[in-house]
Design a protein around this motif. Sequence first.
Motif, PDB file in Angstrom:
ATOM      1  N   UNK A  22      48.867  37.721  45.439  1.00 52.20           N
ATOM      2  CA  UNK A  22      49.027  36.646  44.459  1.00 52.20           C
ATOM      3  C   UNK A  22      48.331  36.990  43.148  1.00 52.20           C
ATOM      4  N   UNK A  23      47.163  37.605  43.224  1.00 52.07           N
ATOM      5  CA  UNK A  23      46.448  38.002  42.010  1.00 52.07           C
ATOM      6  C   UNK A  23      47.224  39.070  41.246  1.00 52.07           C
ATOM      7  N   UNK A  24      47.778  40.034  41.959  1.00 54.68           N
ATOM      8  CA  UNK A  24      48.585  41.072  41.309  1.00 54.68           C
ATOM      9  C   UNK A  24      49.844  40.461  40.696  1.00 54.68           C
ATOM     10  N   UNK A  25      50.501  39.586  41.436  1.00 56.78           N
ATOM     11  CA  UNK A  25      51.694  38.913  40.928  1.00 56.78           C
ATOM     12  C   UNK A  25      51.366  38.064  39.703  1.00 56.78           C
ATOM     13  N   UNK A  26      50.221  37.410  39.732  1.00 52.87           N
ATOM     14  CA  UNK A  26      49.799  36.596  38.597  1.00 52.87           C
ATOM     15  C   UNK A  26      49.651  37.447  37.340  1.00 52.87           C
ATOM     16  N   UNK A  27      49.019  38.589  37.466  1.00 51.35           N
ATOM     17  CA  UNK A  27      48.842  39.471  36.311  1.00 51.35           C
ATOM     18  C   UNK A  27      50.185  39.963  35.783  1.00 51.35           C
ATOM     19  N   UNK A  28      51.087  40.315  36.676  1.00 55.93           N
ATOM     20  CA  UNK A  28      52.403  40.810  36.260  1.00 55.93           C
ATOM     21  C   UNK A  28      53.201  39.721  35.552  1.00 55.93           C
ATOM     22  N   UNK A  29      53.209  38.532  36.121  1.00 59.10           N
ATOM     23  CA  UNK A  29      53.987  37.436  35.521  1.00 59.10           C
ATOM     24  C   UNK A  29      53.411  37.031  34.172  1.00 59.10           C
ATOM     25  N   UNK A  30      52.092  36.911  34.096  1.00 58.27           N
ATOM     26  CA  UNK A  30      51.496  36.489  32.830  1.00 58.27           C
ATOM     27  C   UNK A  30      51.717  37.517  31.728  1.00 58.27           C
ATOM     28  N   UNK A  31      51.633  38.786  32.066  1.00 62.69           N
ATOM     29  CA  UNK A  31      51.766  39.824  31.043  1.00 62.69           C
ATOM     30  C   UNK A  31      53.222  40.105  30.688  1.00 62.69           C
ATOM     31  N   UNK A  32      54.072  40.261  31.683  1.00 61.84           N
ATOM     32  CA  UNK A  32      55.428  40.742  31.429  1.00 61.84           C
ATOM     33  C   UNK A  32      56.487  39.651  31.323  1.00 61.84           C
ATOM     34  N   UNK A  46      39.506  37.877  34.214  1.00 59.90           N
ATOM     35  CA  UNK A  46      38.162  37.975  34.793  1.00 59.90           C
ATOM     36  C   UNK A  46      37.851  36.703  35.578  1.00 59.90           C
ATOM     37  N   UNK A  47      38.192  35.567  35.004  1.00 61.43           N
ATOM     38  CA  UNK A  47      37.990  34.294  35.690  1.00 61.43           C
ATOM     39  C   UNK A  47      38.828  34.216  36.967  1.00 61.43           C
ATOM     40  N   UNK A  48      40.074  34.670  36.898  1.00 64.89           N
ATOM     41  CA  UNK A  48      40.951  34.606  38.073  1.00 64.89           C
ATOM     42  C   UNK A  48      40.500  35.570  39.166  1.00 64.89           C
ATOM     43  N   UNK A  49      39.988  36.722  38.775  1.00 68.97           N
ATOM     44  CA  UNK A  49      39.458  37.662  39.769  1.00 68.97           C
ATOM     45  C   UNK A  49      38.277  37.031  40.497  1.00 68.97           C
ATOM     46  N   UNK A  50      37.403  36.370  39.758  1.00 67.25           N
ATOM     47  CA  UNK A  50      36.262  35.687  40.382  1.00 67.25           C
ATOM     48  C   UNK A  50      36.752  34.566  41.293  1.00 67.25           C
ATOM     49  N   UNK A  51      37.748  33.821  40.843  1.00 70.97           N
ATOM     50  CA  UNK A  51      38.298  32.716  41.626  1.00 70.97           C
ATOM     51  C   UNK A  51      38.909  33.211  42.938  1.00 70.97           C
ATOM     52  N   UNK A  52      39.745  34.233  42.868  1.00 73.08           N
ATOM     53  CA  UNK A  52      40.380  34.755  44.079  1.00 73.08           C
ATOM     54  C   UNK A  52      39.371  35.449  44.990  1.00 73.08           C
ATOM     55  N   UNK A  53      38.386  36.120  44.413  1.00 72.70           N
ATOM     56  CA  UNK A  53      37.358  36.759  45.233  1.00 72.70           C
ATOM     57  C   UNK A  53      36.557  35.707  45.995  1.00 72.70           C
ATOM     58  N   UNK A  54      36.211  34.627  45.320  1.00 69.23           N
ATOM     59  CA  UNK A  54      35.523  33.532  46.003  1.00 69.23           C
ATOM     60  C   UNK A  54      36.371  32.929  47.100  1.00 69.23           C
TER      61      UNK A  54
END
Length: 93
Positions: A22-32, A46-54
Amino acid sequence: MNGIPPAFRNGRFIVTLTAALCLILLAIVLKNVLHVPATQLSSDMILYIILYTGFIVSFQFTDNALPISSTQTKIWTAVSILMTLGIIAVYAI
């Protein structure tokens, strides 16, 4: 069921894998797809990485003595997917 590795059987790996995808998909969708500017995307990721890691860590450190039910795995997986879709929806508005 004896051919399924224990990591898949108890659901811990499935939830972690789903959150990572989901984190990888989020980055792809937001950027592309939504074309979020790189400066905003880098600080927000950075915030989303912290959120998903938590999210992943909090699931991994639940009580290890108790087996994780398939319902709990489905709920955590659904929350991860809905969280990703919610973030995408906020950017799409």
